[in-house]
Structures are given as structure tokens and as C-alpha cells.
Design an enzyme around this catalytic site. Structure first.
Site, PDB file in Angstrom:
ATOM      1  N   CYS A  31       0.828  -1.197   0.000  1.00  0.00           N
ATOM      2  CA  CYS A  31       0.000   0.000   0.000  1.00  0.00           C
ATOM      3  C   CYS A  31       0.871   1.260   0.000  1.00  0.00           C
ATOM      4  O   CYS A  31       1.489   1.571  -1.003  1.00  0.00           O
ATOM      5  CB  CYS A  31      -0.985  -0.029   1.161  1.00  0.00           C
ATOM      6  SG  CYS A  31      -2.353   1.148   0.964  1.00  0.00           S
ATOM      7  N   GLU A  70      -1.262  -8.875   3.636  1.00  0.00           N
ATOM      8  CA  GLU A  70      -1.119  -9.361   5.014  1.00  0.00           C
ATOM      9  C   GLU A  70      -2.458  -9.617   5.681  1.00  0.00           C
ATOM     10  O   GLU A  70      -2.540 -10.351   6.668  1.00  0.00           O
ATOM     11  CB  GLU A  70      -0.290  -8.357   5.841  1.00  0.00           C
ATOM     12  CG  GLU A  70      -1.038  -7.153   6.376  1.00  0.00           C
ATOM     13  CD  GLU A  70      -1.321  -6.070   5.332  1.00  0.00           C
ATOM     14  OE1 GLU A  70      -1.926  -5.046   5.700  1.00  0.00           O
ATOM     15  OE2 GLU A  70      -0.931  -6.250   4.163  1.00  0.00           O
ATOM     16  N   HIS A 128      -3.652  -5.117   0.472  1.00  0.00           N
ATOM     17  CA  HIS A 128      -3.071  -5.495   1.758  1.00  0.00           C
ATOM     18  C   HIS A 128      -3.036  -7.018   1.870  1.00  0.00           C
ATOM     19  O   HIS A 128      -3.882  -7.629   2.527  1.00  0.00           O
ATOM     20  CB  HIS A 128      -3.877  -4.895   2.909  1.00  0.00           C
ATOM     21  CG  HIS A 128      -3.590  -3.450   3.146  1.00  0.00           C
ATOM     22  ND1 HIS A 128      -2.658  -3.005   4.065  1.00  0.00           N
ATOM     23  CD2 HIS A 128      -4.083  -2.336   2.552  1.00  0.00           C
ATOM     24  CE1 HIS A 128      -2.605  -1.684   4.045  1.00  0.00           C
ATOM     25  NE2 HIS A 128      -3.462  -1.258   3.135  1.00  0.00           N
TER      26      HIS A 128
END
Length: 262
Positions: free
Chosen positions: A111, A217, A215
Site C-alpha cells: 500500500c 497481510e 493489503h
């Protein structure tokens, strides 16, 4: 031995203590840890000479999501829709980017990290997609759960991202209002959203410098292809590399003029 992965912190105020803190989201820590790395949080140094001790010990750096990069760094005036910025964070992360570029240290951007990577290599950003990119999808979906899938990403054939992820198309979450506009030197956009907004970035001339605008993660458990990105990053960080000392003043001097203008 498991590789040490530096993750720069953000600054804020503790919810319970109301005291100033450095922090980052647990999701980044867990993604690195479960892929085989040892995450190390890097505070926002006032005196960057402290990095002399830390950086030679790191095997890779992950640049996380977060607040906006100040546009003076890429020679633009602030847009009315520019969000929160932090000159000290910009200074730290631009210094770290210069280090990873010169030392060929494996690097992953997420990001803001993708945007910072592009800016550090001489590119620019859309400061606000809704007002500057006609016909764009709704990319800032901050009201939705962070693992909510919003749109598709189409991956360029033959790219390193395609080789790592093993697919030509996948769905992603979307939690950003900025994106890459003009590409930095050596930057290749290896994936786009359905509206053409850059979503994946790589620098073929570097040992491992890749980034995602989404994102991963937050979604790798739901979309296993994104787990492959973290594993590829940690695997590259695990490879032996020559650790060298550095002189901080020489390494960071080129960015001081931009930072002082913020």
C-alpha cells in the site's frame, strides 16, 4: 537461521494511555513470522545515524501501509484531498529505500509502501484517485472489514509477480485513496485493477523489489496466492548476502533538501 526483516513504525497515541507511541499492525508481524522471518520494528529515528548499527544486521525490509507520502517529495503541491502526512516518517523511509537500492536488500512494499517505493525511484502519485482519476473504482473502502475482497487484479504475463503468485488474475481488498501515477526509474507495473489503476509493482533490475497496492497481510489466509508473496520474500531474504558498513551522512544526504521543504 531465520532472516531478520525490518518494518518501519508509524507514530500515534496509545488508545488507553493517551501517550505517544511507535507501532505497526499485527497483521504485518504475523505474515512475516509465519512465512519464516523474524520481524523487527524500526522506530522513527530523529537521528538517522542510529541506523548505522541496525541496517547491516537486516536481511530484508517490508514497507507497510499507512498515511500519505507528502507530495513535496515528488515536487507537487498538496491536493485538497491529501490525507495525514509525517515528514519524519518520509525521511526515514526514503533513507531506508536508498539503502535497500544500493545494497540490493530484498524489499517488499504494501500500500503506502508501494507508493513510497515508486516515489523513491523518481515517480509520482495520484494524491486522490476519486478526484484525479476519472472513472476509477471506489478504492478507499475503509468502512469495510480489512479482508473484504473488493475488485480483481489482472497480472501481467511473464512478470515476476505472475511467477510468484502463479495466477493471471486474483481478487484483493482495497484500502487506499492514492496510487502510482508516473513510474519511477526502472519500475514496471505488473498488475492493474479493472479500472487501470496500478496494483502491483516490481523493479526487474533489483534482486527483489516488489510491491502490492492491496493489503496481502490481511487476506493471505483467505486467498493463499498472497501467502506465496510473503514466502518468496522471506526465501530471498534467507539467502546469504554480503553485510557491509555504511556512512549514514553520505547515504542520506541526497534526500535532505526534499525533506526540509516539507
Amino acid at each position: 537461521m531465520r532472516p531478520l526483516i525490518g518494518i518501519p513504525c508509524h507514530s500515534g497515541v496509545g488508545a488507553e494511555s493517551d501517550r505517544p507511541i511507535f507501532f505497526n499492525n499485527k497483521a504485518y508481524i504475523r505474515a512475516v513470522e509465519l512465512a519464516g522471518g523474524v520481524p523487527i520494528l524500526i522506530p522513527i529515528f530523529e537521528d538517522l545515524s542510529g541506523l548505522e548499527t541496525l541496517l547491516p544486521r537486516l536481511d530484508g525490509i517490508l514497507f507497510s501501509g499507512g498515511i500519505d507520502v507528502h507530495p513535496s517529495v515528488y515536487q507537487e503541491e498538496p491536493h485538497p484531498m491529501l490525507g495525514e502526512t509525517n515528514p519524519l516518517l518520509d525521511k526515514l523511509e526514503l533513507a531506508l529505500m536508498r539503502y535497500v537500492k544500493e545494497k540490493e536488500l530484498p524489499t517488499l512494499g504494501i500500500c503506502r509502501g508501494m507508493q513510497l517505493m515508486n516515489v523513491a525511484l523518481g515517480g509520482s502519485l495520484y494524491q486522490d484517485l476519486q478526484s484525479q482519476y476519472p472513472g476509477s473504482l471506489k478504492h478507499p473502502n475503509w468502512e469495510l472489514p480489512r479482508n473484504h475482497m473488493v475488485h480483481k487484479v489482472i497480472i501481467e504475463p511473464g512478470s515476476r509477480m505472475e511467477k510468484i503468485l502463479g495466477v493471471r488474475e486474483t481478487r484483493v481488498n482495497s484500502l487506499h485513496h492514492q496510487a502510482v501515477k508516473s513510474k519511477g526509474t526502472g519500475v514496471v507495473i505488473s498488475g492493474h485493477a479493472e479500472d487501470g489503476v496500478p496494483e502491483l509493482l516490481e523493479v526487474p533490475g533489483h534482486r527483489f523489489m516488489l510491491a502490492a497496492q492491496c493489503h496481502p497481510e490481511e487476506i493471505w489466509r483467505d486467498e493463499p496466492v498472497w501467502g506465496k508473496l510473503f514466502h518468496a520474500f522471506i526465501e530471498e531474504c534467507s539467502n546469504a548476502h554480503k553485510r557491509t558498513t555504511l556512512t549514514i551522512d553520505k547515504l542520506f544526504a541526497p534526500i535532505q533538501t526534499h525533506i526540509q521543504a516539507i
